[in-house]
Enzyme design. Structure first.
Site, short mmCIF file in Angstrom:
data_model
loop_
_atom_site.label_atom_id
_atom_site.label_comp_id
_atom_site.label_asym_id
_atom_site.label_seq_id
_atom_site.Cartn_x
_atom_site.Cartn_y
_atom_site.Cartn_z
NE ARG A 102 125.80 45.35 5.13
CZ ARG A 102 126.49 44.37 4.55
NH1 ARG A 102 125.97 43.15 4.44
NH2 ARG A 102 127.71 44.58 4.12
CG HIS A 129 129.86 47.71 0.48
ND1 HIS A 129 130.05 48.01 1.82
CD2 HIS A 129 129.95 46.35 0.39
CE1 HIS A 129 130.24 46.90 2.50
NE2 HIS A 129 130.19 45.87 1.66
CD GLN A 132 134.14 44.52 0.11
OE1 GLN A 132 133.39 44.06 0.93
NE2 GLN A 132 135.31 43.95 -0.17
CG ASP A 223 128.61 42.68 -5.83
OD1 ASP A 223 128.67 41.65 -5.10
OD2 ASP A 223 127.93 43.68 -5.52
CB CYS A 263 132.62 42.79 -2.16
SG CYS A 263 130.95 42.45 -2.75
NE ARG A 291 134.55 45.09 4.41
CZ ARG A 291 133.25 44.73 4.44
NH1 ARG A 291 132.83 43.71 3.72
NH2 ARG A 291 132.37 45.42 5.15
N1 NVA Z 1 125.86 44.26 -4.01
C1 NVA Z 1 125.75 43.37 -2.90
C2 NVA Z 1 126.96 43.49 -2.01
C3 NVA Z 1 126.96 42.54 -0.84
C4 NVA Z 1 128.13 42.75 0.08
C5 NVA Z 1 124.47 43.67 -2.12
O1 NVA Z 1 124.16 44.85 -1.94
O2 NVA Z 1 123.80 42.73 -1.72
N1 CP Z 2 131.23 42.06 1.41
C1 CP Z 2 130.35 42.20 2.43
O1 CP Z 2 129.99 43.30 2.81
O2 CP Z 2 129.97 41.02 3.01
P1 CP Z 2 128.79 40.84 4.07
O3 CP Z 2 127.50 41.10 3.36
O4 CP Z 2 128.92 39.41 4.51
O5 CP Z 2 129.01 41.80 5.21
#
Ligand code: NVA
Ligand code: CP
Length: 307
Positions: A102, A129, A132, A223, A263, A291
């Site tokens: 990540r 992502h 997801q 989101d 998500c 997930r």
């Molecule tokens: N769009 C959000 C998704 C979190 C799982 C982010 O990137 O923070």
């Molecule tokens: N949806 C998602 O990726 O959640 P986290 O940021 O908690 O991993």
């Protein structure tokens, strides 16, 4: 050897194969049969951003597949002190069997993959992502929404939007995106999705009207308005996103049996109302659980490609 960096790299058949594998593995797990598909394998899990679901699902996932997960926060490893991605990749991937990352930039992720000896999985970047979306599609299937669905995405044109665009474009379904002006999805991703949609028959509609997007939809999703790394823009974004909350009035425009996906983490009173989030159409916790199952399938599928 294959990586899982973007949905763009996969054919429709491959994506559906991974989903089918997730269904099988979920069934086996629910029946108490945790098949050690990845016996003794180690998954390195590099996090440069926070996570609840991604961390827990990958760590539990690899454990249930007979291997172990190694949680590597950039706060602790030398990557966070400036060791280059390509050096980190060449060290870590000599010792582990698979890596999930990540991180911020998709380019950084791709650089890691270029120097990696083992399959690399995108656990979220600023751009995409993809894992997801595998869970989201599995959830749609389980709720009877995978047969020629109309999906409405309301909110920020972000990494989730980009992944929805690619999923729709690959699988050939209708996706309507409604964002405020100035928060549209990335033009290059849209161009890729439009080109793919021509081949798959997907219908992709971009606009600024949440009502038009949600009208008659089978799936409504959103989101956060403030993704990780955008905290400084919080006040401005909250103003700019006024009118983009998925609330009961908006949900009423979708099909009566439409489902709501998110998500997570969700921010009630911003992108979604409390009533919708906690309401009967919301399947967000099925989605969160998926997930685990979807990512086990991604790992097992990637492992199969190298053997
Ligand atoms: N769009 C959000 C998704 C979190 C799982 C982010 O990137 O923070
Ligand atoms: N949806 C998602 O990726 O959640 P986290 O940021 O908690 O991993």
């Amino acid at each position: 050897m294959r990586h899982f960096l973007t949905l763009k790299d996969f054919s429709k058949e491959e994506l559906l194969e991974i989903i089918d594998l997730a269904v099988t593995i979920k069934k086996q797990t629910k029946n108490g049969d945790k098949v050690p598909y990845l016996h003794m394998q180690t998954l390195g899990m590099i996090f440069e951003k926070s996570s609840t679901r991604t961390r827990v699902s990958f760590e539990v996932g690899i454990h249930e597949l007979g291997g172990s997960g190694l949680f590597l926060s950039s706060k602790d490893i030398q990557l966070g002190r400036g060791e280059p991605m390509k050096d980190t990749a060449r060290v870590i991937t000599r010792m582990v069997d698979m890596v999930m990352i990540r991180t911020f930039s998709q380019q950084g992720l791709e650089e890691f993959a270029k120097y990696s000896n083992v399959p690399v999985i995108n656990g979220l970047t600023d751009l995409y992502h993809p894992v997801q979306l595998m869970a989201d599609y599995l959830t749609m299937e389980e709720h009877g929404k995978a047969d020629d669905p109309v999906v409405a995405y309301v909110g920020d044109g972000n990494n989730m939007t980009h992944s929805w665009l690619l999923l729709a474009a690959k699988l050939g379904f209708e996706l309507r995106v409604a964002t405020p002006k100035g928060y549209e999805p990335d033009a290059a991703v849209v161009a890729d999705a439009m080109a793919l949609a021509k081949q798959s028959g997907a219908k992709i509609i971009l606009g600024n009207d949440p009502k038009a997007a949600v009208e008659g939809a089978d799936v409504v999703t959103t989101d956060t308005w403030i993704s990780m790394g955008q905290e400084d823009e919080k006040e401005k974004r909250i103003k700019d996103f006024a009118g983009y909350m998925v609330d009961s009035d908006l949900m009423k425009l979708a099909k009566e049996d439409a489902i709501f996906l998110h998500c997570l983490p969700a921010y009630r009173g911003y992108e979604v109302s409390e009533e919708v989030f906690e309401g009967e159409q919301s399947v967000v916790f099925d989605e969160a659980e998926n997930r685990l199952h979807a990512q086990k399938a991604v790992m097992v599928w990637l492992d199969k490609q190298r053997s």
